[in-house]
Design a protein around this motif. Structure first.
Motif, short mmCIF file in Angstrom:
data_model
loop_
_atom_site.label_atom_id
_atom_site.label_comp_id
_atom_site.label_asym_id
_atom_site.label_seq_id
_atom_site.Cartn_x
_atom_site.Cartn_y
_atom_site.Cartn_z
N VAL A 283 10.06 -0.12 25.25
CA VAL A 283 11.02 0.85 25.77
C VAL A 283 10.28 1.76 26.75
CG1 VAL A 283 12.55 2.78 25.20
CG2 VAL A 283 12.32 0.87 23.61
N GLN A 284 10.91 2.03 27.88
CA GLN A 284 10.38 3.00 28.84
C GLN A 284 11.51 3.94 29.19
OE1 GLN A 284 8.39 1.41 32.30
NE2 GLN A 284 8.96 3.18 33.51
N SER A 285 11.24 5.24 29.07
CA SER A 285 12.27 6.22 29.42
C SER A 285 11.68 7.33 30.25
CB SER A 285 12.90 6.80 28.17
OG SER A 285 11.95 7.52 27.43
N PHE B 188 7.60 10.66 31.37
CA PHE B 188 8.12 9.43 30.78
C PHE B 188 7.47 9.20 29.43
CE2 PHE B 188 4.24 8.03 32.75
CZ PHE B 188 3.77 7.00 31.96
#
Length: 59
Positions: free
Chosen positions: A57-59, A46
């Motif tokens: 933002v977290q991906s 991540f």
């Protein structure tokens, strides 16, 4: 993490952080249990974008 960080010597803004006990990983809900393979709890891949220590933002 240090070896990975060294592959980006020009980096001045990205922090590479380890989570040996997986405490932060579990808190984020990003734990992956691979105990059956003898590896314990691992972290899914991540990225986080933080602004003033707040997750944007977290991906």
């Amino acid at each position: 993490m240090k070896a990975w960080e060294k592959t980006y010597p020009e980096n001045k803004h990205v922090k590479f952080l380890g989570d040996g006990s997986a405490k932060y990983t579990q808190t984020l809900g990003l734990g992956l249990d691979v105990s059956q393979g003898g590896l314990g709890i691992r972290c899914r891949r991540f990225a986080l974008l933080l602004d003033d220590l707040k997750v944007k933002v977290q991906s």
